[in-house]
Motif scaffolding. Structure first.
Motif, PDB file in Angstrom:
ATOM      1  N   LEU A 137     -40.091 -20.022  10.426  1.00 48.78           N
ATOM      2  CA  LEU A 137     -41.402 -20.073   9.772  1.00 48.78           C
ATOM      3  C   LEU A 137     -41.924 -21.492   9.598  1.00 48.78           C
ATOM      4  O   LEU A 137     -43.130 -21.704   9.456  1.00 48.78           O
ATOM      5  CB  LEU A 137     -41.327 -19.382   8.399  1.00 48.78           C
ATOM      6  N   GLY A 138     -41.047 -22.463   9.560  1.00 50.76           N
ATOM      7  CA  GLY A 138     -41.483 -23.849   9.418  1.00 50.76           C
ATOM      8  C   GLY A 138     -42.179 -24.103   8.085  1.00 50.76           C
ATOM      9  O   GLY A 138     -41.585 -23.951   7.018  1.00 50.76           O
ATOM     10  N   ALA A 162     -45.585 -15.195   2.687  1.00 44.78           N
ATOM     11  CA  ALA A 162     -46.671 -14.920   3.626  1.00 44.78           C
ATOM     12  C   ALA A 162     -46.212 -13.962   4.718  1.00 44.78           C
ATOM     13  O   ALA A 162     -46.949 -13.057   5.141  1.00 44.78           O
ATOM     14  CB  ALA A 162     -47.181 -16.217   4.239  1.00 44.78           C
ATOM     15  N   LEU A 163     -44.962 -14.160   5.200  1.00 45.08           N
ATOM     16  CA  LEU A 163     -44.437 -13.258   6.217  1.00 45.08           C
ATOM     17  C   LEU A 163     -44.277 -11.849   5.650  1.00 45.08           C
ATOM     18  O   LEU A 163     -44.703 -10.864   6.272  1.00 45.08           O
ATOM     19  CB  LEU A 163     -43.086 -13.768   6.718  1.00 45.08           C
ATOM     20  N   ARG A 207     -45.760 -10.381   3.286  1.00 48.05           N
ATOM     21  CA  ARG A 207     -47.039  -9.720   3.001  1.00 48.05           C
ATOM     22  C   ARG A 207     -47.711  -9.150   4.247  1.00 48.05           C
ATOM     23  O   ARG A 207     -48.670  -8.390   4.138  1.00 48.05           O
ATOM     24  CB  ARG A 207     -47.983 -10.698   2.295  1.00 48.05           C
ATOM     25  N   GLU A 208     -47.201  -9.498   5.424  1.00 52.10           N
ATOM     26  CA  GLU A 208     -47.743  -8.906   6.638  1.00 52.10           C
ATOM     27  C   GLU A 208     -47.479  -7.400   6.677  1.00 52.10           C
ATOM     28  O   GLU A 208     -48.228  -6.646   7.303  1.00 52.10           O
ATOM     29  CB  GLU A 208     -47.133  -9.574   7.877  1.00 52.10           C
ATOM     30  N   ARG A 209     -46.399  -6.963   6.022  1.00 48.12           N
ATOM     31  CA  ARG A 209     -46.059  -5.546   6.023  1.00 48.12           C
ATOM     32  C   ARG A 209     -45.976  -4.946   4.618  1.00 48.12           C
ATOM     33  O   ARG A 209     -46.141  -3.729   4.471  1.00 48.12           O
ATOM     34  CB  ARG A 209     -44.705  -5.320   6.708  1.00 48.12           C
ATOM     35  N   LEU A 210     -45.702  -5.791   3.639  1.00 48.48           N
ATOM     36  CA  LEU A 210     -45.386  -5.280   2.308  1.00 48.48           C
ATOM     37  C   LEU A 210     -46.423  -5.698   1.283  1.00 48.48           C
ATOM     38  O   LEU A 210     -47.071  -6.743   1.426  1.00 48.48           O
ATOM     39  CB  LEU A 210     -43.999  -5.783   1.863  1.00 48.48           C
ATOM     40  N   ALA A 211     -46.571  -4.885   0.250  1.00 47.56           N
ATOM     41  CA  ALA A 211     -47.498  -5.209  -0.836  1.00 47.56           C
ATOM     42  C   ALA A 211     -47.081  -6.492  -1.531  1.00 47.56           C
ATOM     43  O   ALA A 211     -45.889  -6.838  -1.591  1.00 47.56           O
ATOM     44  CB  ALA A 211     -47.534  -4.049  -1.843  1.00 47.56           C
ATOM     45  N   PRO A 237     -41.588 -17.735  -3.006  1.00 50.98           N
ATOM     46  CA  PRO A 237     -42.319 -17.185  -1.856  1.00 50.98           C
ATOM     47  C   PRO A 237     -43.307 -18.154  -1.237  1.00 50.98           C
ATOM     48  O   PRO A 237     -43.682 -17.992  -0.068  1.00 50.98           O
ATOM     49  CB  PRO A 237     -43.023 -15.959  -2.443  1.00 50.98           C
ATOM     50  N   ALA A 238     -43.756 -19.172  -2.011  1.00 52.95           N
ATOM     51  CA  ALA A 238     -44.743 -20.112  -1.489  1.00 52.95           C
ATOM     52  C   ALA A 238     -44.116 -21.356  -0.877  1.00 52.95           C
ATOM     53  O   ALA A 238     -44.794 -22.103  -0.164  1.00 52.95           O
ATOM     54  CB  ALA A 238     -45.702 -20.513  -2.606  1.00 52.95           C
TER      55      ALA A 238
END
Length: 416
Positions: A289-290, A296-297, A299-303, A318-319
């Motif tokens: 992810l760098g 952010a990753l 949240r692409e699939r999850l709430a 997470p940030a």
């Protein structure tokens, strides 16, 4: 009420109504009495599918069922399948539509449409359900043949009986398990284990997922025995609730977890929140992810709330850019996402179960007719038999098929 009938059907749910219709269609000169213990027939039909009635599924095979051997289930289902079910309801004026999931519903989106059509046809044929008429006892007349059925409503004699009483799920609908006692009294056995299936699961008080009420996700669940033996696994939508877990995939896996824990109380339920990607591959994805944060990753699939919770459980901000996080922290998050243990504390019981696992063993009936192998003149159909299917219309298909077989066979020796 007439005190005599050629055929008495005990239970006016999906299987019983189908049996009554087929019996009268096949032998219009014979009398059929349909007895229902509840205040009204078809209570389960009305509440199924969120009040829309998931009539069947577009693809139904033996692998969608448990409780009996796949071969035995296949031998039953091949007699009256999905195409025949769709045609049957079309003949009653009930058109069905297919949704993306493969589930078939009435185009009206009203379960009442299905029930009214079934009851209306039974009434037209002279087999209208009589209710409330709870059958407390059934005795087989050894000398004269036939049966005597009795209850608070009175007594009647019948040459043949179809048991379509259901199991123990949703007892307010009338299926409170009494049908098993009737079957035992007529020579049948009941499986040693009778338990809820398609039932929501409970998590311990204070578990973090209980705080995420209303959050859903597409996940993979698997039952892991303490021995590490063969595992049951399912994929689908999971719903977090105030008591624990629900949603189609939870309902589907529930019977396998409950059954496993009879012999292995330490059997676990494992959840993968990122199905389709092995844990090591997901860990590599996190490491790549760098400057992006792990949140952010996710949240692409999850709430959002679920993503934050997973990160918190792994001790990950997470940030924070993933490149700044220790490898061990990323591995912890990968493990949390890929194989979270869900400490199931129990289930919501028969009151909330959609179907019953267990019942009269399927090998105690003839698969082509539903005739009892133990008691001449007796037939059994529907949920009283030890067969339960996945969520999505499979259990209704079992009811339509076995009800069709029993009704057709009642006044015939066998079916072609």
């Amino acid at each position: 009420m007439s005190d005599r009938a050629d055929l008495a059907i005990v239970g006016a749910g999906a299987a019983g109504l189908m049996a009554a219709i087929q019996a009268r269609r096949g032998a219009p000169g014979r009398t059929v009495t349909l007895l229902e213990s509840a205040r009204a027939p078809g209570a389960k039909i009305l509440v199924s599918g969120g009040g829309r009635c998931n009539v069947t599924h577009d693809e139904v095979d033996e692998l969608s069922f448990a409780g009996a051997s796949p071969r035995a289930v296949r031998n039953v289902l091949r007699r009256f399948g999905v195409a025949e079910t769709v045609a049957f309801f079309a003949g009653l004026g009930v058109a069905l539509k297919r949704e993306e999931t493969g589930k078939l519903f009435p185009v009206t989106d009203r379960a009442r449409t299905v029930l009214d059509a079934l009851v209306g046809e039974a009434r037209r044929l002279g087999a209208a359900p009589r209710h409330p008429c709870r059958v407390e006892r059934i005795e087989r007349r050894q000398q004269e043949g036939g049966f005597v059925l009795s209850g608070a409503w009175g007594e009647m004699r019948a040459e043949q009986v179809i048991l379509a009483t259901g199991g123990r799920s949703l007892p307010k609908s009338g299926s409170d398990g009494h049908g098993y006692e009737l079957a035992r009294a007529l020579g049948h056995s009941i499986t040693p284990r009778v338990f809820p299936a398609l039932v929501p699961l409970l998590l311990p008080e204070g578990h973090r997922l209980r705080a995420l009420t209303g959050v859903s996700a597409d996940v993979a669940l698997r039952v892991v025995p303490s021995s590490g033996a063969r595992q049951a696994s399912m994929e689908g939508s999971l719903l977090c609730t105030h008591f624990g877990l629900s949603g189609p995939v939870v309902l589907d896996i529930s019977r396998h977890l409950i059954e496993a824990r009879f012999d292995d109380p330490a059997a676990r339920l494992i959840c993968c929140w990122w199905p389709g990607e092995p844990e090591d591959a997901f860990a590599a994805r996190l490491r790549s992810l760098g400057r992006r944060g792990c949140g952010a990753l996710l949240r692409e699939r999850l709430a959002e709330r679920l993503a934050r919770g997973l990160c918190a459980a792994a001790g990950v901000d997470p940030a924070e850019p993933a490149a700044r996080l220790p490898a061990a922290a990323l591995d912890r998050l990968a493990a949390e996402v890929s194989r979270m243990e869900l400490p199931v504390a129990g289930d919501r019981g028969f009151t909330h179960a959609e179907v019953t696992a267990g019942g009269v063993p399927l090998d105690e009936v003839d698969p082509g007719t539903m005739r009892s192998r133990r008691c001449p003149g007796l037939l059994l159909c529907g949920e009283i038999l030890s067969v339960d299917g996945r969520v999505g219309g499979y259990n209704f298909q079992w009811a339509w098929t076995t009800g069709w077989l029993a009704g057709r066979a009642a006044f015939a020796r066998d079916l072609a």
